[in-house]
Design a protein around this motif. Structure first.
Motif, short mmCIF file in Angstrom:
data_model
loop_
_atom_site.label_atom_id
_atom_site.label_comp_id
_atom_site.label_asym_id
_atom_site.label_seq_id
_atom_site.Cartn_x
_atom_site.Cartn_y
_atom_site.Cartn_z
N PRO A 6 0.79 -1.23 0.00
CA PRO A 6 0.00 0.00 0.00
C PRO A 6 0.81 1.27 0.00
O PRO A 6 0.43 2.26 -0.63
N GLU A 7 1.96 1.29 0.68
CA GLU A 7 2.76 2.51 0.72
C GLU A 7 3.37 2.82 -0.64
O GLU A 7 3.47 3.97 -1.05
N ILE A 8 3.77 1.77 -1.37
CA ILE A 8 4.33 1.99 -2.70
C ILE A 8 3.24 2.43 -3.66
O ILE A 8 3.43 3.33 -4.48
N THR A 9 2.07 1.81 -3.54
CA THR A 9 0.94 2.19 -4.39
C THR A 9 0.53 3.63 -4.11
O THR A 9 0.26 4.41 -5.03
N LYS A 10 0.52 4.00 -2.84
CA LYS A 10 0.18 5.36 -2.45
C LYS A 10 1.18 6.34 -3.05
O LYS A 10 0.81 7.41 -3.57
N LEU A 11 2.47 5.99 -3.02
CA LEU A 11 3.50 6.87 -3.57
C LEU A 11 3.30 7.06 -5.07
O LEU A 11 3.47 8.15 -5.61
N ASN A 12 2.91 5.99 -5.75
CA ASN A 12 2.67 6.08 -7.19
C ASN A 12 1.49 6.99 -7.51
O ASN A 12 1.44 7.60 -8.58
N LEU A 13 0.53 7.06 -6.60
CA LEU A 13 -0.66 7.87 -6.83
C LEU A 13 -0.47 9.32 -6.41
O LEU A 13 -1.17 10.21 -6.88
N SER A 14 0.44 9.54 -5.50
CA SER A 14 0.57 10.86 -4.89
C SER A 14 1.29 11.86 -5.78
O SER A 14 1.86 11.51 -6.81
N HIS A 15 1.24 13.12 -5.35
CA HIS A 15 1.94 14.21 -6.02
C HIS A 15 1.46 14.42 -7.46
O HIS A 15 2.21 14.88 -8.31
N GLY A 16 0.23 14.01 -7.73
CA GLY A 16 -0.34 14.26 -9.05
C GLY A 16 0.39 13.55 -10.17
O GLY A 16 0.52 14.10 -11.27
N ASN A 17 0.85 12.35 -9.92
CA ASN A 17 1.56 11.58 -10.93
C ASN A 17 0.79 11.62 -12.26
O ASN A 17 -0.30 11.06 -12.37
N PRO A 18 1.34 12.26 -13.29
CA PRO A 18 0.60 12.44 -14.55
C PRO A 18 0.42 11.16 -15.35
O PRO A 18 -0.36 11.12 -16.30
N HIS A 19 1.12 10.12 -14.97
CA HIS A 19 1.06 8.87 -15.73
C HIS A 19 -0.04 7.93 -15.22
O HIS A 19 -0.28 6.88 -15.82
N VAL A 20 -0.68 8.32 -14.13
CA VAL A 20 -1.77 7.49 -13.60
C VAL A 20 -2.95 7.57 -14.55
O VAL A 20 -3.34 8.65 -15.01
N THR A 21 -3.54 6.43 -14.87
CA THR A 21 -4.69 6.38 -15.79
C THR A 21 -6.00 6.28 -15.02
O THR A 21 -6.02 5.96 -13.82
N GLN A 22 -7.09 6.51 -15.73
CA GLN A 22 -8.41 6.38 -15.11
C GLN A 22 -8.65 4.94 -14.64
O GLN A 22 -9.27 4.73 -13.59
N GLU A 23 -8.17 4.00 -15.41
CA GLU A 23 -8.34 2.60 -15.03
C GLU A 23 -7.60 2.28 -13.73
O GLU A 23 -8.12 1.56 -12.87
N GLN A 24 -6.41 2.86 -13.60
CA GLN A 24 -5.64 2.64 -12.37
C GLN A 24 -6.32 3.29 -11.16
O GLN A 24 -6.35 2.72 -10.08
N LEU A 25 -6.88 4.48 -11.39
CA LEU A 25 -7.60 5.13 -10.30
C LEU A 25 -8.82 4.33 -9.90
O LEU A 25 -9.13 4.18 -8.70
N ALA A 26 -9.54 3.82 -10.88
CA ALA A 26 -10.73 3.01 -10.60
C ALA A 26 -10.36 1.78 -9.79
O ALA A 26 -11.05 1.40 -8.83
N LYS A 27 -9.24 1.14 -10.17
CA LYS A 27 -8.79 -0.04 -9.45
C LYS A 27 -8.35 0.32 -8.03
O LYS A 27 -8.70 -0.38 -7.06
N ALA A 28 -7.60 1.40 -7.90
CA ALA A 28 -7.12 1.82 -6.58
C ALA A 28 -8.27 2.20 -5.66
O ALA A 28 -8.20 2.02 -4.45
N SER A 29 -9.34 2.74 -6.24
CA SER A 29 -10.48 3.18 -5.41
C SER A 29 -11.22 1.99 -4.80
O SER A 29 -12.03 2.17 -3.89
N LYS A 30 -10.92 0.78 -5.29
CA LYS A 30 -11.55 -0.43 -4.76
C LYS A 30 -10.58 -1.22 -3.89
O LYS A 30 -10.93 -2.32 -3.41
N ASP A 31 -9.37 -0.70 -3.70
CA ASP A 31 -8.35 -1.42 -2.94
C ASP A 31 -8.84 -1.69 -1.51
O ASP A 31 -9.58 -0.89 -0.93
N GLU A 32 -8.40 -2.79 -0.95
CA GLU A 32 -8.82 -3.14 0.41
C GLU A 32 -8.20 -2.23 1.46
O GLU A 32 -8.69 -2.14 2.58
#
Length: 231
Positions: A6-32
């Motif tokens: 989770p900490e690595i995933t959070k780092l990938n999402l943070s700071h407005g990472n421009p490479h994050v896709t809508q699909e990745q956000l959708a998946k992350a929003s369902k993370d446990e």
């Protein structure tokens, strides 16, 4: 977002990472893990659909993050104002997209802090202020009279409040008139009188009256202001 940590995933999402896709956000929003879900909803690319889903999250910290998102809509704010968590409701009232209707609803909230936060919104109307000046909590009435949309009529009413903090806030208002200052100089609370004489609209007549105040503190302030005007 390839790591299960989770900490690595959070780092990938943070700071407005421009490479994050809508699909990745959708998946992350369902993370446990709520850390990941919160990071996802804070991302600049989060859509209104993501926000709506996050407002139903079981974790209140995710819901708070959701309603703080710039993309939150008036509909989201309406939903957040029904949330069981007071911090979610307060965050909703800090959002720029909150409407006068939302403010009216928030002024009926059971939580004093939600009502107080609502009165800090730039869309507060004179009608909201009139209602809030009848609130049974001092902090709410004080927030109401501090708002820049308060009118001279509101100031006059607040100068009759039972609480000295409200009366002090009233006489600090930039729209206070010389008549309000005269009234405040008759107040039983020394700090209300002292605040009144410091108002930029205080006249020489007000200063003269304050120089004869029963309290040395007020007289000293009046002398200081008089000397400043003479320079």
């Amino acid at each position: 977002i390839k790591s299960n940590h989770p900490e690595i995933t959070k780092l990938n999402l943070s700071h407005g990472n421009p490479h994050v896709t809508q699909e990745q956000l959708a998946k992350a929003s369902k993370d446990e893990d709520s850390i990941v879900r919160k990071a996802a909803i804070k991302h600049p690319k989060a859509t209104p659909e993501h926000i709506g889903k996050a407002l139903e999250d079981k974790d209140e910290y995710v819901r708070r993050a959701a309603i703080r998102h710039p993309n939150a809509t008036p509909e989201h704010i309406s939903k957040a104002l029904e949330d069981e968590d007071g911090f979610v409701r307060a965050a909703a009232m800090r959002h720029y997209n909150a409407t006068p209707e939302h403010i009216s609803k928030a002024l009926e909230d059971k939580d004093e802090d939600v009502r107080k936060v609502a009165l800090e919104h730039p869309k507060v109307t004179p009608e909201h202020i009139s209602k809030a000046l009848e609130d049974n909590k001092r902090s709410v009435r004080e927030a109401a009279i501090r708002h820049y949309n308060a009118t001279p009529e509101h100031i006059g009413k607040a100068l009759e409040d039972k609480d000295a903090y409200v009366r002090r806030a009233a006489i600090r208002h930039t729209k206070a008139t010389p008549e309000h200052i005269s009234k405040a100089l008759e107040d039983k609370d020394v700090l209300v009188r002292d605040t009144a004489i410091q108002h930029h609209k205080a006249t020489l007549e007000h200063i003269s009256k304050a120089l004869n105040d029963e309290d040395e503190y007020v007289r000293e302030t009046a002398r200081f202001i008089l000397n400043r005007k003479r320079k």
